[in-house]
Design a protein around this motif. Structure first.
Motif, PDB file in Angstrom:
ATOM      1  N   LYS A  49       0.839  -1.186   0.000  1.00 17.90           N
ATOM      2  CA  LYS A  49       0.000   0.000   0.000  1.00 17.90           C
ATOM      3  C   LYS A  49       0.878   1.241   0.000  1.00 17.90           C
ATOM      4  CE  LYS A  49      -3.778  -2.108   2.478  1.00 17.90           C
ATOM      5  NZ  LYS A  49      -4.703  -2.027   3.549  1.00 17.90           N
ATOM      6  N   ILE A  50       0.240   2.354  -0.195  1.00 19.92           N
ATOM      7  CA  ILE A  50       0.960   3.624  -0.105  1.00 19.92           C
ATOM      8  C   ILE A  50       0.761   4.168   1.299  1.00 19.92           C
ATOM      9  CG2 ILE A  50       1.061   5.995  -0.937  1.00 19.92           C
ATOM     10  CD1 ILE A  50       0.316   4.885  -3.702  1.00 19.92           C
ATOM     11  N   ILE A  51       1.869   4.432   1.968  1.00 24.49           N
ATOM     12  CA  ILE A  51       1.803   5.032   3.294  1.00 24.49           C
ATOM     13  C   ILE A  51       2.314   6.463   3.194  1.00 24.49           C
ATOM     14  CG2 ILE A  51       2.052   2.866   4.551  1.00 24.49           C
ATOM     15  CD1 ILE A  51       4.995   3.717   5.096  1.00 24.49           C
ATOM     16  N   ARG A  94      13.588  -0.977  -0.755  1.00 27.51           N
ATOM     17  CA  ARG A  94      12.845  -1.163  -2.001  1.00 27.51           C
ATOM     18  C   ARG A  94      11.468  -0.506  -1.957  1.00 27.51           C
ATOM     19  NH1 ARG A  94      12.423  -6.249  -4.898  1.00 27.51           N
ATOM     20  NH2 ARG A  94      12.236  -4.819  -6.628  1.00 27.51           N
ATOM     21  N   GLY A  95      11.381   0.581  -1.176  1.00 23.13           N
ATOM     22  CA  GLY A  95      10.186   1.406  -1.207  1.00 23.13           C
ATOM     23  C   GLY A  95      10.288   2.356  -2.390  1.00 23.13           C
ATOM     24  N   ASN A  96       9.156   2.848  -2.838  1.00 24.23           N
ATOM     25  CA  ASN A  96       9.139   3.748  -3.982  1.00 24.23           C
ATOM     26  C   ASN A  96       8.482   5.059  -3.565  1.00 24.23           C
ATOM     27  OD1 ASN A  96       9.387   4.650  -6.622  1.00 24.23           O
ATOM     28  ND2 ASN A  96       7.425   3.779  -7.229  1.00 24.23           N
ATOM     29  N   VAL A  97       9.230   6.164  -3.637  1.00 26.04           N
ATOM     30  CA  VAL A  97       8.686   7.465  -3.265  1.00 26.04           C
ATOM     31  C   VAL A  97       7.674   7.899  -4.320  1.00 26.04           C
ATOM     32  CG1 VAL A  97       9.202   9.903  -2.872  1.00 26.04           C
ATOM     33  CG2 VAL A  97      10.749   8.145  -1.996  1.00 26.04           C
ATOM     34  N   VAL A  98       6.460   8.186  -3.862  1.00 31.51           N
ATOM     35  CA  VAL A  98       5.395   8.638  -4.751  1.00 31.51           C
ATOM     36  C   VAL A  98       5.340  10.166  -4.750  1.00 31.51           C
ATOM     37  CG1 VAL A  98       2.910   8.536  -5.221  1.00 31.51           C
ATOM     38  CG2 VAL A  98       4.094   6.522  -4.330  1.00 31.51           C
ATOM     39  N   THR A 158       4.717   0.725  -0.747  1.00 30.37           N
ATOM     40  CA  THR A 158       5.394  -0.341   0.000  1.00 30.37           C
ATOM     41  C   THR A 158       5.288  -1.708  -0.673  1.00 30.37           C
ATOM     42  OG1 THR A 158       3.435  -0.800   1.342  1.00 30.37           O
ATOM     43  CG2 THR A 158       4.972   0.860   2.182  1.00 30.37           C
ATOM     44  N   GLN A 159       4.762  -1.753  -1.882  1.00 32.33           N
ATOM     45  CA  GLN A 159       4.498  -3.032  -2.546  1.00 32.33           C
ATOM     46  C   GLN A 159       5.725  -3.935  -2.622  1.00 32.33           C
ATOM     47  OE1 GLN A 159       2.747  -2.684  -6.410  1.00 32.33           O
ATOM     48  NE2 GLN A 159       2.654  -4.880  -6.728  1.00 32.33           N
ATOM     49  N   TYR A 160       6.884  -3.383  -2.916  1.00 32.69           N
ATOM     50  CA  TYR A 160       8.078  -4.209  -3.109  1.00 32.69           C
ATOM     51  C   TYR A 160       9.047  -4.145  -1.935  1.00 32.69           C
ATOM     52  CZ  TYR A 160       6.231  -4.273  -7.799  1.00 32.69           C
ATOM     53  OH  TYR A 160       5.397  -4.424  -8.875  1.00 32.69           O
ATOM     54  N   ILE A 204       8.725  11.013  13.621  1.00 35.56           N
ATOM     55  CA  ILE A 204       8.070  10.397  12.465  1.00 35.56           C
ATOM     56  C   ILE A 204       6.678   9.964  12.896  1.00 35.56           C
ATOM     57  CG2 ILE A 204       8.036   8.467  10.842  1.00 35.56           C
ATOM     58  CD1 ILE A 204      11.019   8.401  10.898  1.00 35.56           C
ATOM     59  N   GLU A 205       5.693  10.279  12.068  1.00 38.32           N
ATOM     60  CA  GLU A 205       4.316   9.839  12.306  1.00 38.32           C
ATOM     61  C   GLU A 205       3.745   9.281  11.013  1.00 38.32           C
ATOM     62  OE1 GLU A 205       1.982  13.135  13.613  1.00 38.32           O
ATOM     63  OE2 GLU A 205       2.759  13.068  15.652  1.00 38.32           O
ATOM     64  N   ILE A 206       2.908   8.273  11.137  1.00 40.07           N
ATOM     65  CA  ILE A 206       2.179   7.760   9.982  1.00 40.07           C
ATOM     66  C   ILE A 206       0.903   8.574   9.865  1.00 40.07           C
ATOM     67  CG2 ILE A 206       0.991   5.785   8.973  1.00 40.07           C
ATOM     68  CD1 ILE A 206       2.895   3.991  10.564  1.00 40.07           C
ATOM     69  N   LEU A 207       0.750   9.254   8.737  1.00 45.36           N
ATOM     70  CA  LEU A 207      -0.450  10.064   8.523  1.00 45.36           C
ATOM     71  C   LEU A 207      -1.577   9.258   7.915  1.00 45.36           C
ATOM     72  CD1 LEU A 207       0.942  13.425   7.121  1.00 45.36           C
ATOM     73  CD2 LEU A 207       0.277  12.869   9.461  1.00 45.36           C
ATOM     74  N   GLY A 208      -1.241   8.318   7.065  1.00 39.79           N
ATOM     75  CA  GLY A 208      -2.294   7.544   6.432  1.00 39.79           C
ATOM     76  C   GLY A 208      -1.754   6.465   5.542  1.00 39.79           C
TER      77      GLY A 208
END
Length: 146
Positions: A68-70, A94-98, A118-120, A141-145
């Motif tokens: 998913k996209i975090i 292996r995360g991909n910055v969107v 975070t798919q890969y 650091i906080e997870i927003l969604g």
């Protein structure tokens, strides 16, 4: 769980022993360290009925974040290389910055918001967040969604 069931993120410290042990049984089964539920519940010290009661209702956070996209909100020291080290951690996992947005630095810190696919990713979200938090210059650091 019904369609209207709400999901919550709860810190492990406040979970009951039965819930913690249910998670441990699931972990043992998924990792292949044990072959049967009976073997796993004996090793962990929980009854089979308690395991069956909770197994469909308790999951590690990483179970919901994979693929998913975090979106993360960070407060970083305004020093050379801090954001670069964050991006290195993302790339190495292996995360991909969107998307990435950084505020103008103020009083020695800058706010950064990064959305990551975070798919890969090859590490759990928990380990990923720990790795990010341990970088020099990371204050928060906080997870927003997701």
């Amino acid at each position: 769980m019904g369609e209207d069931g709400k999901l919550y993120i709860i810190r492990e410290e406040i979970l009951s022993d039965s819930l913690k042990k249910t998670l441990k049984v699931k972990e043992l089964l998924e990792s292949g360290k044990v072959k049967t539920i009976n073997e796993a519940v004996k090793q962990v010290g929980i009854s089979r009925s308690a395991f069956y009661k909770y197994r469909d209702y308790v999951f590690p956070f990483s179970k919901f974040s994979k693929g998913k996209i975090i979106t993360l909100s960070m407060v970083l020291d305004h020093m050379p290389g801090v954001l670069s080290s964050i991006l290195d951690v993302v790339a190495n996992a292996r995360g991909n910055v969107v998307t990435i947005n950084q505020s103008m630095p103020s009083m020695g810190v800058a706010s950064v918001t990064i959305s990551i696919d975070t798919q890969y990713m090859e590490m759990s979200l928990e380990n990923f967040l720990e790795k990010l938090s341990s970088q020099n210059g990371v204050r928060k650091i906080e997870i927003l969604g997701e």
